[in-house]
Scaffold this motif. Structure first.
Motif, PDB file in Angstrom:
ATOM      1  N   ALA A  49     -24.014  -8.731 -17.065  1.00 48.37           N
ATOM      2  CA  ALA A  49     -24.322  -7.420 -17.888  1.00 48.37           C
ATOM      3  C   ALA A  49     -24.486  -7.953 -19.489  1.00 48.37           C
ATOM      4  O   ALA A  49     -23.668  -8.582 -19.989  1.00 48.37           O
ATOM      5  CB  ALA A  49     -23.077  -6.447 -17.786  1.00 48.37           C
ATOM      6  N   VAL A  50     -25.361  -7.230 -20.109  1.00 45.50           N
ATOM      7  CA  VAL A  50     -25.792  -7.875 -21.449  1.00 45.50           C
ATOM      8  C   VAL A  50     -26.321  -6.520 -22.195  1.00 45.50           C
ATOM      9  O   VAL A  50     -26.669  -5.430 -21.493  1.00 45.50           O
ATOM     10  CB  VAL A  50     -26.790  -8.823 -21.571  1.00 45.50           C
ATOM     11  CG1 VAL A  50     -26.258 -10.254 -20.971  1.00 45.50           C
ATOM     12  CG2 VAL A  50     -28.148  -8.512 -21.036  1.00 45.50           C
ATOM     13  N   LYS A  51     -25.826  -6.280 -23.423  1.00 43.83           N
ATOM     14  CA  LYS A  51     -26.205  -5.218 -24.416  1.00 43.83           C
ATOM     15  C   LYS A  51     -27.611  -5.562 -24.994  1.00 43.83           C
ATOM     16  O   LYS A  51     -28.030  -6.649 -25.627  1.00 43.83           O
ATOM     17  CB  LYS A  51     -25.276  -5.067 -25.242  1.00 43.83           C
ATOM     18  CG  LYS A  51     -25.328  -3.642 -25.943  1.00 43.83           C
ATOM     19  CD  LYS A  51     -24.406  -3.352 -27.028  1.00 43.83           C
ATOM     20  CE  LYS A  51     -24.711  -2.281 -27.797  1.00 43.83           C
ATOM     21  NZ  LYS A  51     -23.750  -2.053 -28.824  1.00 43.83           N
ATOM     22  N   GLY A  52     -28.559  -4.665 -24.681  1.00 43.09           N
ATOM     23  CA  GLY A  52     -29.871  -4.847 -25.485  1.00 43.09           C
ATOM     24  C   GLY A  52     -30.453  -3.508 -26.031  1.00 43.09           C
ATOM     25  O   GLY A  52     -29.628  -2.378 -25.789  1.00 43.09           O
ATOM     26  N   ILE A  53     -31.797  -3.634 -26.738  1.00 34.37           N
ATOM     27  CA  ILE A  53     -32.411  -2.315 -27.255  1.00 34.37           C
ATOM     28  C   ILE A  53     -33.530  -2.522 -26.748  1.00 34.37           C
ATOM     29  O   ILE A  53     -34.426  -3.430 -26.833  1.00 34.37           O
ATOM     30  CB  ILE A  53     -32.124  -2.603 -28.821  1.00 34.37           C
ATOM     31  CG1 ILE A  53     -30.852  -2.541 -29.375  1.00 34.37           C
ATOM     32  CG2 ILE A  53     -33.047  -1.292 -29.480  1.00 34.37           C
ATOM     33  CD1 ILE A  53     -30.637  -2.870 -30.672  1.00 34.37           C
ATOM     34  N   ILE A  54     -34.118  -1.257 -26.338  1.00 35.22           N
ATOM     35  CA  ILE A  54     -35.659  -1.128 -25.906  1.00 35.22           C
ATOM     36  C   ILE A  54     -36.649  -0.967 -26.996  1.00 35.22           C
ATOM     37  O   ILE A  54     -36.341  -0.083 -27.740  1.00 35.22           O
ATOM     38  CB  ILE A  54     -35.672   0.062 -24.924  1.00 35.22           C
ATOM     39  CG1 ILE A  54     -34.930  -0.214 -23.501  1.00 35.22           C
ATOM     40  CG2 ILE A  54     -37.051   0.282 -24.585  1.00 35.22           C
ATOM     41  CD1 ILE A  54     -34.921   0.863 -22.659  1.00 35.22           C
ATOM     42  N   LYS A 105     -29.425  -9.264 -27.964  1.00 35.30           N
ATOM     43  CA  LYS A 105     -28.857  -9.971 -29.302  1.00 35.30           C
ATOM     44  C   LYS A 105     -27.710 -10.733 -28.675  1.00 35.30           C
ATOM     45  O   LYS A 105     -26.838 -10.228 -27.831  1.00 35.30           O
ATOM     46  CB  LYS A 105     -28.345  -9.025 -30.348  1.00 35.30           C
ATOM     47  CG  LYS A 105     -29.683  -8.223 -30.893  1.00 35.30           C
ATOM     48  CD  LYS A 105     -29.343  -7.395 -32.017  1.00 35.30           C
ATOM     49  CE  LYS A 105     -30.607  -6.668 -32.673  1.00 35.30           C
ATOM     50  NZ  LYS A 105     -30.158  -5.844 -33.688  1.00 35.30           N
ATOM     51  N   ASP A 106     -27.276 -11.643 -29.339  1.00 35.72           N
ATOM     52  CA  ASP A 106     -25.975 -12.446 -29.184  1.00 35.72           C
ATOM     53  C   ASP A 106     -25.654 -13.078 -28.019  1.00 35.72           C
ATOM     54  O   ASP A 106     -24.591 -13.158 -27.336  1.00 35.72           O
ATOM     55  CB  ASP A 106     -24.742 -11.666 -29.642  1.00 35.72           C
ATOM     56  CG  ASP A 106     -24.889 -11.089 -30.675  1.00 35.72           C
ATOM     57  OD1 ASP A 106     -25.362 -11.818 -31.737  1.00 35.72           O
ATOM     58  OD2 ASP A 106     -24.452  -9.938 -31.164  1.00 35.72           O
ATOM     59  N   ASP A 107     -26.829 -13.056 -26.896  1.00 39.58           N
ATOM     60  CA  ASP A 107     -26.591 -13.624 -25.556  1.00 39.58           C
ATOM     61  C   ASP A 107     -27.735 -14.533 -25.178  1.00 39.58           C
ATOM     62  O   ASP A 107     -28.979 -14.105 -25.505  1.00 39.58           O
ATOM     63  CB  ASP A 107     -26.678 -12.631 -24.257  1.00 39.58           C
ATOM     64  CG  ASP A 107     -25.192 -11.746 -24.284  1.00 39.58           C
ATOM     65  OD1 ASP A 107     -24.092 -12.514 -24.602  1.00 39.58           O
ATOM     66  OD2 ASP A 107     -25.270 -10.618 -24.536  1.00 39.58           O
ATOM     67  N   ASP A 108     -27.472 -15.521 -24.723  1.00 39.66           N
ATOM     68  CA  ASP A 108     -28.658 -16.425 -24.420  1.00 39.66           C
ATOM     69  C   ASP A 108     -28.900 -16.556 -22.856  1.00 39.66           C
ATOM     70  O   ASP A 108     -28.039 -16.808 -22.181  1.00 39.66           O
ATOM     71  CB  ASP A 108     -28.196 -18.084 -24.929  1.00 39.66           C
ATOM     72  CG  ASP A 108     -29.249 -18.940 -24.587  1.00 39.66           C
ATOM     73  OD1 ASP A 108     -30.561 -18.689 -24.438  1.00 39.66           O
ATOM     74  OD2 ASP A 108     -29.123 -20.285 -24.525  1.00 39.66           O
TER      75      ASP A 108
END
Length: 74
Positions: free
Chosen positions: A4-9, A17-20
Motif C-alpha cells: 500500500a502506498v499513498k499517492g495523488i491522482i 511521493k516518498d516511495d520507490d
C-alpha cells in the motif's frame, strides 16, 4: 504480495511521493481511492416563466428586436 502506498491522482496518472516503486514496474496493481467526491444532488428545474409577466412584446420579441436595431448605426 500486497503493498500500500499513498499517492495523488493527476489526470489519468497516480503520483506517488516518498516511495520507490520502480522494483514493481510492470506489476498488476489495484488502486483504491480513499477520499472521493460526493455525488452531487440533482437540482430541480426552475420555472422561469413564473418570474415574467406575459406581454405582446414578449410574444413577438424577434420583431421587436429587429425594430429596435434597425437604423441604429450611421
Amino acid at each position: 504480495m500486497l503493498a500500500a502506498v499513498k499517492g495523488i491522482i493527476q489526470g489519468n496518472t497516480v503520483i506517488i511521493k516518498d516511495d520507490d516503486i520502480r522494483e514493481y514496474d510492470g506489476a498488476e496493481v489495484v488502486v483504491t481511492i480513499l477520499n472521493y467526491p460526493q455525488k452531487k444532488a440533482e437540482k430541480s428545474s426552475v420555472d422561469w416563466d413564473s418570474f415574467a409577466i406575459p406581454s405582446e412584446r414578449g410574444r413577438n420579441v424577434d420583431e421587436y428586436m429587429k425594430e429596435m436595431r434597425e437604423n441604429d448605426r450611421l
